[in-house]
Design an enzyme around this catalytic site. Structure first.
Site, PDB file in Angstrom:
ATOM      1  N   ASP A  82      51.888 -21.748   8.519  1.00  0.00           N
ATOM      2  CA  ASP A  82      52.980 -20.664   8.240  1.00  0.00           C
ATOM      3  C   ASP A  82      52.259 -19.314   8.445  1.00  0.00           C
ATOM      4  OD1 ASP A  82      55.227 -19.599   7.003  1.00  0.00           O
ATOM      5  OD2 ASP A  82      54.698 -19.591   5.144  1.00  0.00           O
ATOM      6  N   ASP A 104      52.421 -15.017  13.554  1.00  0.00           N
ATOM      7  CA  ASP A 104      53.099 -14.161  13.111  1.00  0.00           C
ATOM      8  C   ASP A 104      52.418 -12.809  13.921  1.00  0.00           C
ATOM      9  OD1 ASP A 104      54.433 -12.229  11.783  1.00  0.00           O
ATOM     10  OD2 ASP A 104      53.992 -12.895  10.139  1.00  0.00           O
ATOM     11  N   HIS A 178      59.736 -12.063   0.977  1.00  0.00           N
ATOM     12  CA  HIS A 178      58.871 -12.907   0.488  1.00  0.00           C
ATOM     13  C   HIS A 178      58.767 -12.582  -0.968  1.00  0.00           C
ATOM     14  CE1 HIS A 178      57.362 -13.287   4.863  1.00  0.00           C
ATOM     15  NE2 HIS A 178      57.811 -14.571   4.641  1.00  0.00           N
ATOM     16  N   ALA A 213      63.289 -16.889   1.937  1.00  0.00           N
ATOM     17  CA  ALA A 213      64.755 -17.546   1.668  1.00  0.00           C
ATOM     18  C   ALA A 213      64.722 -18.241   0.057  1.00  0.00           C
ATOM     19  CB  ALA A 213      65.295 -18.463   2.914  1.00  0.00           C
ATOM     20  N   SER A 214      63.917 -17.996  -0.499  1.00  0.00           N
ATOM     21  CA  SER A 214      64.115 -18.696  -2.036  1.00  0.00           C
ATOM     22  C   SER A 214      65.244 -18.027  -2.557  1.00  0.00           C
ATOM     23  CB  SER A 214      62.714 -18.505  -2.821  1.00  0.00           C
ATOM     24  OG  SER A 214      61.991 -19.479  -2.303  1.00  0.00           O
ATOM     25  N   ASP A 256      59.386 -21.101  -0.522  1.00  0.00           N
ATOM     26  CA  ASP A 256      57.841 -21.320  -1.154  1.00  0.00           C
ATOM     27  C   ASP A 256      58.222 -20.814  -2.860  1.00  0.00           C
ATOM     28  OD1 ASP A 256      55.382 -21.599  -2.062  1.00  0.00           O
ATOM     29  OD2 ASP A 256      54.461 -20.013  -0.783  1.00  0.00           O
TER      30      ASP A 256
HETATM   31  P1  13P Z   1      59.900 -17.269  -0.345  1.00  0.00           P
HETATM   32  O1  13P Z   1      59.003 -16.345  -1.005  1.00  0.00           O
HETATM   33  O2  13P Z   1      61.361 -16.548  -0.290  1.00  0.00           O
HETATM   34  O3  13P Z   1      60.078 -18.713  -0.799  1.00  0.00           O
HETATM   35  O4  13P Z   1      59.478 -17.334   1.198  1.00  0.00           O
HETATM   36  C1  13P Z   1      58.741 -18.165   1.718  1.00  0.00           C
HETATM   37  C2  13P Z   1      58.313 -18.029   3.308  1.00  0.00           C
HETATM   38  O5  13P Z   1      58.898 -17.229   3.793  1.00  0.00           O
HETATM   39  C3  13P Z   1      57.136 -18.506   3.667  1.00  0.00           C
HETATM   40  O6  13P Z   1      56.781 -18.281   5.063  1.00  0.00           O
HETATM   41  O1  G3H Z   2      54.954 -16.453   3.214  1.00  0.00           O
HETATM   42  C1  G3H Z   2      54.205 -16.695   2.514  1.00  0.00           C
HETATM   43  C2  G3H Z   2      54.341 -18.076   1.577  1.00  0.00           C
HETATM   44  O2  G3H Z   2      54.952 -17.690   0.508  1.00  0.00           O
HETATM   45  C3  G3H Z   2      52.897 -18.491   1.435  1.00  0.00           C
HETATM   46  O3  G3H Z   2      52.298 -17.779   0.476  1.00  0.00           O
HETATM   47  O4  G3H Z   2      50.164 -16.984   1.602  1.00  0.00           O
HETATM   48  O5  G3H Z   2      50.057 -17.067  -0.833  1.00  0.00           O
HETATM   49  O6  G3H Z   2      50.261 -19.181   0.248  1.00  0.00           O
HETATM   50  P1  G3H Z   2      50.767 -17.892   0.398  1.00  0.00           P
HETATM   51 ZN    ZN Z   3      57.194 -16.255   5.466  1.00  0.00          ZN
END
Ligand code: 13P
Ligand code: G3H
Ligand code: ZN
Length: 309
Positions: A82, A104, A178, A213-214, A256
Protein backbone atom coordinates in the site's frame (compact mmCIF):
# COMPACT_ATOMS: atom_id res chain seq x y z
CA UNK A 1 -4.49 -22.27 -3.46
CA UNK A 2 -1.39 -20.03 -3.48
CA UNK A 3 -1.23 -16.25 -3.23
CA UNK A 4 -2.71 -14.67 -6.35
CA UNK A 5 -2.23 -11.38 -8.21
CA UNK A 6 -5.10 -8.93 -8.61
CA UNK A 7 -5.45 -9.59 -12.36
CA UNK A 8 -8.16 -12.25 -12.40
CA UNK A 9 -9.84 -10.91 -9.24
CA UNK A 10 -10.34 -7.52 -10.88
CA UNK A 11 -11.60 -8.98 -14.17
CA UNK A 12 -14.27 -10.96 -12.29
CA UNK A 13 -15.13 -8.00 -10.06
CA UNK A 14 -15.45 -5.66 -13.06
CA UNK A 15 -17.69 -8.09 -14.94
CA UNK A 16 -19.68 -9.00 -11.82
CA UNK A 17 -20.36 -5.46 -10.59
CA UNK A 18 -18.73 -5.88 -7.19
CA UNK A 19 -15.47 -4.81 -5.51
CA UNK A 20 -12.72 -6.58 -3.59
CA UNK A 21 -11.96 -5.36 -0.07
CA UNK A 22 -8.34 -4.29 0.43
CA UNK A 23 -7.75 -4.36 4.15
CA UNK A 24 -4.59 -3.03 5.84
CA UNK A 25 -2.84 -5.55 8.07
CA UNK A 26 -0.37 -4.98 10.89
CA UNK A 27 -0.48 -8.07 13.11
CA UNK A 28 -1.81 -11.60 13.54
CA UNK A 29 -5.15 -10.72 15.12
CA UNK A 30 -6.01 -8.30 12.31
CA UNK A 31 -5.09 -10.88 9.65
CA UNK A 32 -7.10 -13.59 11.41
CA UNK A 33 -10.17 -11.40 11.95
CA UNK A 34 -10.26 -10.39 8.27
CA UNK A 35 -9.57 -13.82 6.85
CA UNK A 36 -12.05 -15.62 9.14
CA UNK A 37 -14.78 -13.27 7.89
CA UNK A 38 -13.78 -13.81 4.27
CA UNK A 39 -13.68 -17.57 4.73
CA UNK A 40 -17.22 -17.64 6.10
CA UNK A 41 -18.37 -15.44 3.21
CA UNK A 42 -16.25 -17.21 0.57
CA UNK A 43 -14.93 -13.82 -0.52
CA UNK A 44 -11.69 -13.05 -2.42
CA UNK A 45 -9.36 -10.74 -0.50
CA UNK A 46 -6.54 -8.26 -0.80
CA UNK A 47 -4.39 -7.94 2.32
CA UNK A 48 -2.31 -4.79 2.05
CA UNK A 49 0.81 -3.75 3.89
CA UNK A 50 1.95 -0.14 4.21
CA UNK A 51 5.61 0.78 4.65
CA UNK A 52 4.67 1.65 8.26
CA UNK A 53 3.19 -1.83 8.77
CA UNK A 54 6.29 -3.39 7.29
CA UNK A 55 8.47 -1.41 9.70
CA UNK A 56 6.19 -2.29 12.63
CA UNK A 57 5.72 -6.01 12.07
CA UNK A 58 8.62 -6.96 9.72
CA UNK A 59 8.17 -8.13 6.12
CA UNK A 60 8.83 -11.81 6.81
CA UNK A 61 6.44 -12.05 9.77
CA UNK A 62 3.64 -10.49 7.72
CA UNK A 63 4.33 -12.69 4.68
CA UNK A 64 4.32 -15.85 6.79
CA UNK A 65 1.09 -14.86 8.56
CA UNK A 66 -0.56 -14.18 5.20
CA UNK A 67 0.72 -17.48 3.81
CA UNK A 68 -0.78 -19.17 6.86
CA UNK A 69 -4.09 -17.45 6.08
CA UNK A 70 -4.00 -18.86 2.53
CA UNK A 71 -3.45 -22.37 3.93
CA UNK A 72 -6.16 -22.00 6.56
CA UNK A 73 -8.80 -20.45 4.30
CA UNK A 74 -8.06 -21.80 0.81
CA UNK A 75 -9.16 -18.38 -0.50
CA UNK A 76 -7.67 -16.40 -3.36
CA UNK A 77 -5.65 -13.77 -1.47
CA UNK A 78 -3.40 -11.09 -2.96
CA UNK A 79 -0.68 -9.50 -0.82
CA UNK A 80 -0.26 -5.90 -1.84
CA UNK A 81 2.10 -3.03 -0.97
CA UNK A 82 0.00 0.00 0.00
CA UNK A 83 1.37 3.44 -0.99
CA UNK A 84 4.82 2.40 -2.15
CA UNK A 85 6.74 5.64 -2.64
CA UNK A 86 10.01 4.50 -4.24
CA UNK A 87 11.14 1.97 -6.83
CA UNK A 88 13.41 0.39 -4.20
CA UNK A 89 10.54 -0.25 -1.77
CA UNK A 90 8.39 -1.77 -4.52
CA UNK A 91 11.30 -3.95 -5.69
CA UNK A 92 11.98 -5.15 -2.17
CA UNK A 93 8.32 -6.18 -1.73
CA UNK A 94 8.22 -7.89 -5.14
CA UNK A 95 11.46 -9.76 -4.40
CA UNK A 96 10.00 -10.70 -1.00
CA UNK A 97 6.90 -12.38 -2.46
CA UNK A 98 4.20 -9.68 -2.70
CA UNK A 99 1.88 -10.37 -5.64
CA UNK A 100 0.83 -6.74 -6.16
CA UNK A 101 2.30 -3.31 -5.42
CA UNK A 102 1.09 0.26 -5.46
CA UNK A 103 3.50 2.91 -6.64
CA UNK A 104 2.07 6.18 -5.42
CA UNK A 105 3.59 8.94 -7.49
CA UNK A 106 0.49 11.11 -7.12
CA UNK A 107 2.36 13.94 -5.37
CA UNK A 108 4.90 14.17 -8.22
CA UNK A 109 4.47 16.16 -11.43
CA UNK A 110 2.60 14.23 -14.16
CA UNK A 111 5.73 13.36 -16.17
CA UNK A 112 7.66 12.30 -13.05
CA UNK A 113 4.73 10.17 -11.86
CA UNK A 114 4.69 8.45 -15.28
CA UNK A 115 8.45 7.81 -15.25
CA UNK A 116 8.45 6.35 -11.71
CA UNK A 117 5.32 4.26 -12.28
CA UNK A 118 6.63 2.90 -15.60
CA UNK A 119 9.90 1.86 -13.93
CA UNK A 120 7.97 -0.12 -11.29
CA UNK A 121 5.62 -1.66 -13.88
CA UNK A 122 8.53 -2.91 -16.00
CA UNK A 123 10.15 -4.64 -13.03
CA UNK A 124 6.88 -5.93 -11.54
CA UNK A 125 5.58 -7.36 -14.81
CA UNK A 126 8.88 -9.14 -15.43
CA UNK A 127 8.16 -10.98 -12.15
CA UNK A 128 4.43 -11.55 -12.79
CA UNK A 129 3.34 -8.94 -10.21
CA UNK A 130 0.48 -6.45 -10.78
CA UNK A 131 0.80 -2.68 -10.22
CA UNK A 132 -1.59 0.02 -9.02
CA UNK A 133 -0.78 3.65 -9.88
CA UNK A 134 -2.43 6.84 -8.66
CA UNK A 135 -3.52 10.08 -10.30
CA UNK A 136 -4.98 12.91 -8.26
CA UNK A 137 -4.46 13.42 -4.52
CA UNK A 138 -6.67 12.54 -1.57
CA UNK A 139 -7.01 14.87 1.36
CA UNK A 140 -6.27 13.48 4.81
CA UNK A 141 -3.40 11.94 6.75
CA UNK A 142 -1.16 9.41 5.07
CA UNK A 143 2.15 8.28 6.56
CA UNK A 144 2.19 11.38 8.80
CA UNK A 145 1.75 13.73 5.83
CA UNK A 146 -1.40 15.84 6.11
CA UNK A 147 -2.87 16.87 2.76
CA UNK A 148 -5.40 19.67 3.32
CA UNK A 149 -7.33 19.69 0.01
CA UNK A 150 -8.39 17.10 -2.56
CA UNK A 151 -6.80 17.36 -6.00
CA UNK A 152 -9.50 15.50 -7.95
CA UNK A 153 -8.28 13.20 -10.72
CA UNK A 154 -8.37 14.89 -14.11
CA UNK A 155 -10.18 12.54 -16.53
CA UNK A 156 -8.22 14.09 -19.41
CA UNK A 157 -5.01 12.55 -18.01
CA UNK A 158 -6.07 8.97 -17.31
CA UNK A 159 -5.74 7.42 -20.78
CA UNK A 160 -2.28 8.83 -21.29
CA UNK A 161 -1.19 7.75 -17.78
CA UNK A 162 -2.43 4.19 -18.15
CA UNK A 163 -1.20 3.88 -21.76
CA UNK A 164 2.30 5.14 -21.05
CA UNK A 165 2.86 3.34 -17.73
CA UNK A 166 1.13 -0.01 -18.35
CA UNK A 167 -0.41 -0.08 -14.83
CA UNK A 168 -2.99 -2.78 -14.07
CA UNK A 169 -5.27 -0.55 -11.98
CA UNK A 170 -5.62 3.13 -11.14
CA UNK A 171 -6.37 4.82 -7.82
CA UNK A 172 -8.35 8.03 -8.28
CA UNK A 173 -9.36 10.99 -6.12
CA UNK A 174 -13.11 11.71 -6.14
CA UNK A 175 -13.58 13.01 -2.60
CA UNK A 176 -12.61 10.12 -0.33
CA UNK A 177 -9.78 10.79 2.13
CA UNK A 178 -7.52 8.93 4.50
CA UNK A 179 -8.15 8.70 8.22
CA UNK A 180 -11.24 9.07 10.41
CA UNK A 181 -12.02 12.73 9.72
CA UNK A 182 -13.13 12.80 6.11
CA UNK A 183 -15.76 15.51 6.31
CA UNK A 184 -16.12 18.47 8.63
CA UNK A 185 -18.92 18.37 11.25
CA UNK A 186 -22.13 19.51 9.53
CA UNK A 187 -20.70 18.87 6.07
CA UNK A 188 -22.72 16.50 3.86
CA UNK A 189 -20.58 13.58 2.61
CA UNK A 190 -20.25 13.77 -1.16
CA UNK A 191 -18.26 11.93 -3.79
CA UNK A 192 -17.65 13.11 -7.36
CA UNK A 193 -19.46 10.29 -9.18
CA UNK A 194 -19.43 12.54 -12.27
CA UNK A 195 -15.62 12.31 -12.39
CA UNK A 196 -15.78 8.54 -11.89
CA UNK A 197 -18.25 8.22 -14.79
CA UNK A 198 -16.00 10.30 -17.04
CA UNK A 199 -12.97 8.14 -16.13
CA UNK A 200 -14.97 4.97 -16.87
CA UNK A 201 -15.73 6.32 -20.35
CA UNK A 202 -12.06 7.02 -21.02
CA UNK A 203 -10.85 3.67 -19.63
CA UNK A 204 -13.29 0.94 -20.70
CA UNK A 205 -13.05 -2.31 -18.70
CA UNK A 206 -10.22 -0.94 -16.55
CA UNK A 207 -10.15 -1.50 -12.76
CA UNK A 208 -10.39 1.61 -10.61
CA UNK A 209 -9.33 1.81 -6.95
CA UNK A 210 -10.78 3.89 -4.13
CA UNK A 211 -8.50 4.75 -1.22
CA UNK A 212 -9.74 6.39 1.96
CA UNK A 213 -12.97 4.42 1.87
CA UNK A 214 -13.69 3.67 5.53
CA UNK A 215 -17.20 4.53 6.65
CA UNK A 216 -15.97 5.46 10.14
CA UNK A 217 -18.84 3.42 11.56
CA UNK A 218 -20.53 5.68 14.15
CA UNK A 219 -21.13 2.92 16.69
CA UNK A 220 -17.37 2.36 17.00
CA UNK A 221 -16.62 6.05 17.47
CA UNK A 222 -19.41 6.19 20.09
CA UNK A 223 -17.98 3.17 21.88
CA UNK A 224 -14.44 4.57 21.87
CA UNK A 225 -15.76 7.74 23.49
CA UNK A 226 -18.12 5.90 25.87
CA UNK A 227 -15.14 4.04 27.30
CA UNK A 228 -12.74 6.91 27.89
CA UNK A 229 -11.69 7.92 24.37
CA UNK A 230 -11.73 11.52 23.25
CA UNK A 231 -12.31 11.37 19.51
CA UNK A 232 -13.76 14.52 17.96
CA UNK A 233 -16.67 14.16 15.48
CA UNK A 234 -15.51 11.65 12.90
CA UNK A 235 -17.35 11.26 9.59
CA UNK A 236 -16.62 8.68 6.88
CA UNK A 237 -17.94 7.63 3.49
CA UNK A 238 -21.56 6.44 3.72
CA UNK A 239 -21.92 2.73 2.98
CA UNK A 240 -24.52 3.30 0.25
CA UNK A 241 -22.05 5.48 -1.71
CA UNK A 242 -19.43 2.76 -1.52
CA UNK A 243 -22.03 0.20 -2.62
CA UNK A 244 -22.78 2.38 -5.64
CA UNK A 245 -19.05 2.67 -6.41
CA UNK A 246 -18.58 -1.10 -6.08
CA UNK A 247 -21.15 -1.66 -8.83
CA UNK A 248 -19.13 0.53 -11.22
CA UNK A 249 -15.55 0.19 -12.50
CA UNK A 250 -14.32 0.44 -8.89
CA UNK A 251 -12.84 -3.03 -8.25
CA UNK A 252 -10.78 -2.36 -5.08
CA UNK A 253 -11.93 -0.48 -1.99
CA UNK A 254 -9.31 0.30 0.69
CA UNK A 255 -10.23 0.03 4.35
CA UNK A 256 -7.96 0.67 7.31
CA UNK A 257 -9.51 3.23 9.67
CA UNK A 258 -12.60 1.06 10.26
CA UNK A 259 -10.31 -1.81 11.34
CA UNK A 260 -8.47 0.48 13.75
CA UNK A 261 -11.73 1.76 15.21
CA UNK A 262 -13.30 -1.70 15.58
CA UNK A 263 -10.21 -2.96 17.40
CA UNK A 264 -9.77 0.07 19.63
CA UNK A 265 -13.47 0.23 20.58
CA UNK A 266 -13.39 -3.43 21.58
CA UNK A 267 -10.21 -3.11 23.67
CA UNK A 268 -11.45 0.05 25.42
CA UNK A 269 -14.74 -1.66 26.25
CA UNK A 270 -12.94 -4.75 27.47
CA UNK A 271 -10.80 -2.88 29.96
CA UNK A 272 -13.71 -0.75 31.16
CA UNK A 273 -15.68 -3.91 31.92
CA UNK A 274 -12.70 -6.01 33.07
CA UNK A 275 -10.23 -3.62 34.71
CA UNK A 276 -8.35 -6.50 36.33
CA UNK A 277 -7.46 -8.35 33.12
CA UNK A 278 -3.84 -8.41 31.99
CA UNK A 279 -3.60 -11.48 29.73
CA UNK A 280 -3.40 -10.14 26.14
CA UNK A 281 -5.51 -13.07 24.93
CA UNK A 282 -8.38 -11.81 27.07
CA UNK A 283 -8.60 -8.49 25.24
CA UNK A 284 -7.23 -9.48 21.84
CA UNK A 285 -9.79 -12.31 21.35
CA UNK A 286 -12.80 -9.94 21.41
CA UNK A 287 -10.81 -7.39 19.37
CA UNK A 288 -10.23 -10.03 16.69
CA UNK A 289 -13.93 -10.96 16.81
CA UNK A 290 -14.88 -7.27 16.40
CA UNK A 291 -12.70 -7.04 13.29
CA UNK A 292 -14.28 -10.19 11.91
CA UNK A 293 -17.83 -8.86 12.41
CA UNK A 294 -16.96 -5.50 10.85
CA UNK A 295 -15.30 -7.11 7.81
CA UNK A 296 -18.30 -9.41 7.31
CA UNK A 297 -20.56 -6.38 7.24
CA UNK A 298 -18.35 -4.79 4.56
CA UNK A 299 -18.20 -7.93 2.41
CA UNK A 300 -21.97 -8.36 2.46
CA UNK A 301 -23.37 -4.80 2.58
CA UNK A 302 -20.74 -2.74 0.82
CA UNK A 303 -18.46 -4.75 -1.45
CA UNK A 304 -20.94 -7.35 -2.72
CA UNK A 305 -18.18 -9.97 -2.99
CA UNK A 306 -19.63 -12.73 -0.81
CA UNK A 307 -19.55 -16.10 -2.56
CA UNK A 308 -17.20 -14.84 -5.31
CA UNK A 309 -14.05 -16.71 -4.20
P1 13P B 1 -9.14 4.70 5.34
O1 13P B 1 -8.30 5.60 6.19
O2 13P B 1 -10.40 5.39 4.89
O3 13P B 1 -9.43 3.40 5.97
O4 13P B 1 -8.31 4.40 3.99
C1 13P B 1 -7.31 3.42 3.97
C2 13P B 1 -6.49 3.46 2.73
O5 13P B 1 -6.80 4.11 1.75
C3 13P B 1 -5.27 2.67 2.70
O6 13P B 1 -4.51 2.88 1.55
O1 G3H C 1 -3.37 4.96 3.67
C1 G3H C 1 -2.76 4.63 4.67
C2 G3H C 1 -3.15 3.43 5.45
O2 G3H C 1 -4.23 3.67 6.31
C3 G3H C 1 -1.96 2.89 6.16
O3 G3H C 1 -1.63 3.68 7.24
O4 G3H C 1 0.81 4.14 6.88
O5 G3H C 1 -0.26 4.38 9.17
O6 G3H C 1 0.09 2.11 8.16
P1 G3H C 1 -0.15 3.58 7.91
ZN1 ZN D 1 -4.58 4.85 0.74
Amino acid sequence: MALVTTKEMFKKAYDGGYAIGAFNVNNMEIIQGITEAAMEERAPLILQVSSGARKYANHTYLMKLIEAAVIETGLPIAVHLDHGDTFELCKSCIDGGFTSVMIDGSHHRFEDNIALTKQVVEYAHSKGVTVEGELGQLAGIEDDVNVAEHAFTDPDQVEEFVGRTGVDSLAIAIGTSHGAFKFKPGQKPQLRFDILAEIEKRLPEFPIVLHGASSVIPEFVAKVNQYGGQMPDAIGIPEEMLRQAAKSAVCKINIDSDLRLAMTASIREHFAVNPGHFDPRQYLSPARAAIKAMVKRKLVNVLGCSGKA
